[in-house]
Scaffold this motif. Structure first.
Motif, PDB file in Angstrom:
ATOM      1  N   ALA A 151       0.808  -1.597  -0.060  1.00 25.49           N
ATOM      2  CA  ALA A 151       0.258   0.188   0.032  1.00 25.49           C
ATOM      3  C   ALA A 151       0.622   1.259   0.039  1.00 25.49           C
ATOM      4  O   ALA A 151       0.252   2.155  -0.919  1.00 25.49           O
ATOM      5  CB  ALA A 151      -1.083   0.292   1.319  1.00 25.49           C
ATOM      6  N   THR A 209      -6.390  -1.390  -3.658  1.00 31.12           N
ATOM      7  CA  THR A 209      -6.713  -2.662  -3.510  1.00 31.12           C
ATOM      8  C   THR A 209      -6.571  -3.568  -4.510  1.00 31.12           C
ATOM      9  O   THR A 209      -6.328  -4.633  -4.252  1.00 31.12           O
ATOM     10  CB  THR A 209      -8.229  -2.088  -3.301  1.00 31.12           C
ATOM     11  OG1 THR A 209      -8.779  -1.480  -3.190  1.00 31.12           O
ATOM     12  CG2 THR A 209      -9.633  -3.596  -3.426  1.00 31.12           C
ATOM     13  N   GLY A 253      -2.987  -4.828  -3.083  1.00 31.36           N
ATOM     14  CA  GLY A 253      -3.824  -5.774  -1.542  1.00 31.36           C
ATOM     15  C   GLY A 253      -3.979  -7.651  -2.814  1.00 31.36           C
ATOM     16  O   GLY A 253      -3.701  -8.821  -2.226  1.00 31.36           O
ATOM     17  N   TYR A 263     -10.431  -4.441   0.528  1.00 32.86           N
ATOM     18  CA  TYR A 263      -9.510  -4.861   0.626  1.00 32.86           C
ATOM     19  C   TYR A 263      -9.602  -4.969   2.078  1.00 32.86           C
ATOM     20  O   TYR A 263      -8.654  -6.698   2.040  1.00 32.86           O
ATOM     21  CB  TYR A 263      -8.844  -3.183   0.601  1.00 32.86           C
ATOM     22  CG  TYR A 263      -7.908  -3.188   0.976  1.00 32.86           C
ATOM     23  CD1 TYR A 263      -6.225  -3.785  -0.041  1.00 32.86           C
ATOM     24  CD2 TYR A 263      -7.153  -3.038   2.252  1.00 32.86           C
ATOM     25  CE1 TYR A 263      -4.921  -2.674   0.337  1.00 32.86           C
ATOM     26  CE2 TYR A 263      -6.097  -2.833   2.310  1.00 32.86           C
ATOM     27  CZ  TYR A 263      -4.971  -3.010   1.934  1.00 32.86           C
ATOM     28  OH  TYR A 263      -3.145  -2.525   2.412  1.00 32.86           O
ATOM     29  N   THR A 306      -9.462  -8.948   1.565  1.00 34.16           N
ATOM     30  CA  THR A 306      -8.381 -10.323   0.950  1.00 34.16           C
ATOM     31  C   THR A 306      -7.197  -9.758   2.348  1.00 34.16           C
ATOM     32  O   THR A 306      -6.904 -11.151   1.928  1.00 34.16           O
ATOM     33  CB  THR A 306      -8.160  -8.645  -0.266  1.00 34.16           C
ATOM     34  OG1 THR A 306      -9.417  -8.252  -0.769  1.00 34.16           O
ATOM     35  CG2 THR A 306      -6.878  -9.347  -0.811  1.00 34.16           C
TER      36      THR A 306
END
Length: 219
Positions: A97, A132, A135, A198, A201
């Motif tokens: 991220a 996202t 991820g 996200y 996940t």
């Protein structure tokens, strides 16, 4: 202690990959700048170009953070240390991220600042989309073999885009849906959807890593 361990693991990855990541990001910014100088276009197209470049590079961070450690067997060594699997997962996702947001902030700030200053919510949604997707790529690299992990996230995006393209040919409702998404309520809904995807996940990956033998974390 959990936050301290996550921070230590994150700093470890930064020491290993930070210079390479910085060089790639600097080269990407310079390349896009040259492209825009040679082929200038309106700001909306420039913003789309910046996002597309960031999108492609976002898939690279999982390769560095997970795939390399799987092939080198580093995860086996990390599991011999007093480190919880959730800390390891949190550090990897935090690193991916961080790399994604830094590149997006630098590139958009240098090359499209005026455009996104008038559209802060659009900037935020694009940043969330990158995080996202990053991820998802990280989770795929962890869960599957290297080739499948590299291909699957982009295949999912391709299927999504094909579905949107097919829907646009089906009638007038897609235009109404686009107008709804562009509204404040629609943007909030998109943000909530991205955040939910996200977090799911990250959580699913943490559960899978915790339940997996070390042999499944190396190649």
């Amino acid at each position: 202690m959990v936050n301290h361990r996550v921070r230590v693991l994150l700093l470890k990855d930064l020491r290993l990959h930070g210079r390479g990541v910085a060089l790639i990001q600097a080269a990407a910014v310079a390349l896009v700048w040259v492209m825009l100088v040679l082929h200038p276009s309106d700001m909306r197209r420039q913003a789309s170009l910046l996002f597309n470049v960031n999108f492609l590079l976002t898939g690279l961070w999982g390769e560095w953070l997970v795939s390399r450690e799987k092939t080198k067997g580093t995860f086996g060594w990390l599991r011999s240390l007093p480190i919880a699997d959730r800390d390891l997962v949190a550090a990897k996702f935090a690193g991916a991220a961080l790399y994604a947001v830094v590149l997006w902030a630098v590139m958009s700030g240098i090359l499209a600042a005026s455009y996104f200053m008038e559209r802060p919510m659009e900037w935020l949604l694009r940043a969330m989309a990158l995080v996202t997707f990053g991820g998802i790529t990280l989770a795929a690299r962890w869960r599957f073999t290297q080739k499948v992990g590299q291909t699957l996230p982009f295949a999912l995006v391709l299927v999504l885009l094909l579905g949107v393209a097919a829907a646009q040919r089906g009638g007038r409702w897609p235009a109404g849906a686009v107008a709804l998404i562009q509204g404040s309520g629609g943007q909030v809904a998109v943000a909530v959807g991205l955040l939910t995807c996200y977090l799911f996940t990250v959580g699913a990956t943490a559960v899978w890593v915790r339940r997996s033998d070390t042999s499944r974390l190396v190649e």
